[in-house]
Design a protein around this motif. Structure first.
Motif, mmCIF file in Angstrom:
data_model
loop_
_atom_site.group_PDB
_atom_site.id
_atom_site.type_symbol
_atom_site.label_atom_id
_atom_site.label_comp_id
_atom_site.label_asym_id
_atom_site.label_seq_id
_atom_site.Cartn_x
_atom_site.Cartn_y
_atom_site.Cartn_z
ATOM 1 N N GLY A 1 -8.268 0.296 -1.091
ATOM 2 C CA GLY A 1 -8.231 -1.123 -1.725
ATOM 3 C C GLY A 1 -8.274 -1.110 -2.990
ATOM 4 N N TYR A 2 -8.920 -2.142 -3.534
ATOM 5 C CA TYR A 2 -8.935 -2.332 -5.090
ATOM 6 C C TYR A 2 -10.593 -2.138 -5.409
ATOM 7 N N LEU A 3 -10.689 -1.805 -6.849
ATOM 8 C CA LEU A 3 -12.151 -1.822 -7.171
ATOM 9 C C LEU A 3 -12.822 -3.203 -7.352
ATOM 10 N N TYR B 1 -10.049 -1.206 3.753
ATOM 11 C CA TYR B 1 -10.180 -2.775 3.427
ATOM 12 C C TYR B 1 -8.411 -3.159 3.227
ATOM 13 N N TYR B 2 -8.183 -4.064 3.858
ATOM 14 C CA TYR B 2 -6.706 -4.473 4.013
ATOM 15 C C TYR B 2 -6.339 -6.067 3.654
ATOM 16 N N LYS C 1 -2.600 -0.229 5.659
ATOM 17 C CA LYS C 1 -3.333 -0.275 7.018
ATOM 18 C C LYS C 1 -2.550 0.503 8.209
ATOM 19 N N GLU C 2 -1.263 0.041 8.125
ATOM 20 C CA GLU C 2 -0.465 0.323 9.210
ATOM 21 C C GLU C 2 0.046 1.683 9.006
ATOM 22 N N ASN D 1 -11.710 -13.065 8.792
ATOM 23 C CA ASN D 1 -11.471 -12.572 7.045
ATOM 24 C C ASN D 1 -11.191 -10.974 7.079
ATOM 25 N N GLN D 2 -10.346 -10.272 7.850
ATOM 26 C CA GLN D 2 -9.953 -9.005 7.685
ATOM 27 C C GLN D 2 -11.104 -7.980 7.217
#
Ligand code: SAH
Length: 188
Positions: free
Chosen positions: A99-101, A137-138, A147-148, A174-175
């Motif tokens: 994911g992102y920071l 995290y997606y 993720k996929e 919320n994923q």
């Protein structure tokens, strides 16, 4: 008691990493996992931490200094280049936070191609009973594709060589992030 994702990630690594091992934080971020790996492999061991963002490398550096850790090499480059930077032949284990920071640029994210390239490079040298932990995290733009890609790749790993675990709370909204652990059964 059920452990949360991040606590479970560390529990698994603590059981599989030994003092003196080589460990990899493929996505340093704020340095939380880098510090954990450093303390787990100890002064006889060595940690390589990767992040493409200067801000992440700096934060991680500060955290390591505050805790007197001297067994870490921080590398501001993509984790897909692991073979160029790490010359040791056996890796004890690795962790990725995808994911992102947090609190930073949401467009700088881990990406399927480089994530899978890094996983492959680590698997080649992973010790028997060594683990790669992926915290996925997606919820962000681009997250679903990654993720996929990771699920497709890891679910097709040969079961004679690897065990692959998914650890996920299935009633969360919320994923929420989940965990994939890949364990090497024997060295190929
Ligand atoms: N989503 C997690 C944190 C992920 S941090 C949470 O909320 O806690 C992911 C980190 O990976 C970021 O610091 C980002 O700069 C880094 N990163 C992105 N692409 C990378 C790559 N190819 N190689 C190494 N690090 C990368």
């Amino acid at each position: 008691m059920l452990l949360n994702i991040l606590t479970y990630a560390h529990t698994l690594l603590r059981e599989s990493l030994k003092e003196g091992d080589i460990a990899i934080d493929a996505t340093c971020g704020n340095g939380h996992d880098t510090l954990f790996l450093s303390q787990t492999v100890g002064s006889a061991g060595k940690v390589y931490g990767f992040d493409i963002q200067e801000q992440a490398i700096q934060k991680t550096q500060e955290k390591l200094q505050e805790n007197n850790c001297h067994n870490v090499s921080l590398i501001q480059d993509s984790h897909e280049k692991i073979p160029e930077y790490i010359k040791e032949n056996i890796f004890g284990g690795a962790i990725f936070n995808l994911g992102y920071l947090p609190k930073s640029d949401k467009s700088i994210i881990t990406k399927p191609h480089s994530t899978l390239a890094a996983i492959e490079a680590i698997l080649e040298k992973l010790k028997t009973k060594g683990l790669i932990i992926l915290v996925i995290y997606y919820g962000h733009a681009g997250g679903l594709e990654e993720k996929e890609a990771v699920l497709s790749y890891t679910s097709q790993l040969n079961q004679k060589e690897y065990q692959v675990l998914q650890y996920k709370f299935i009633n969360q909204q919320n994923q929420a992030p989940f965990l994939i652990a890949i364990e090497k059964k024997k060295r190929s």
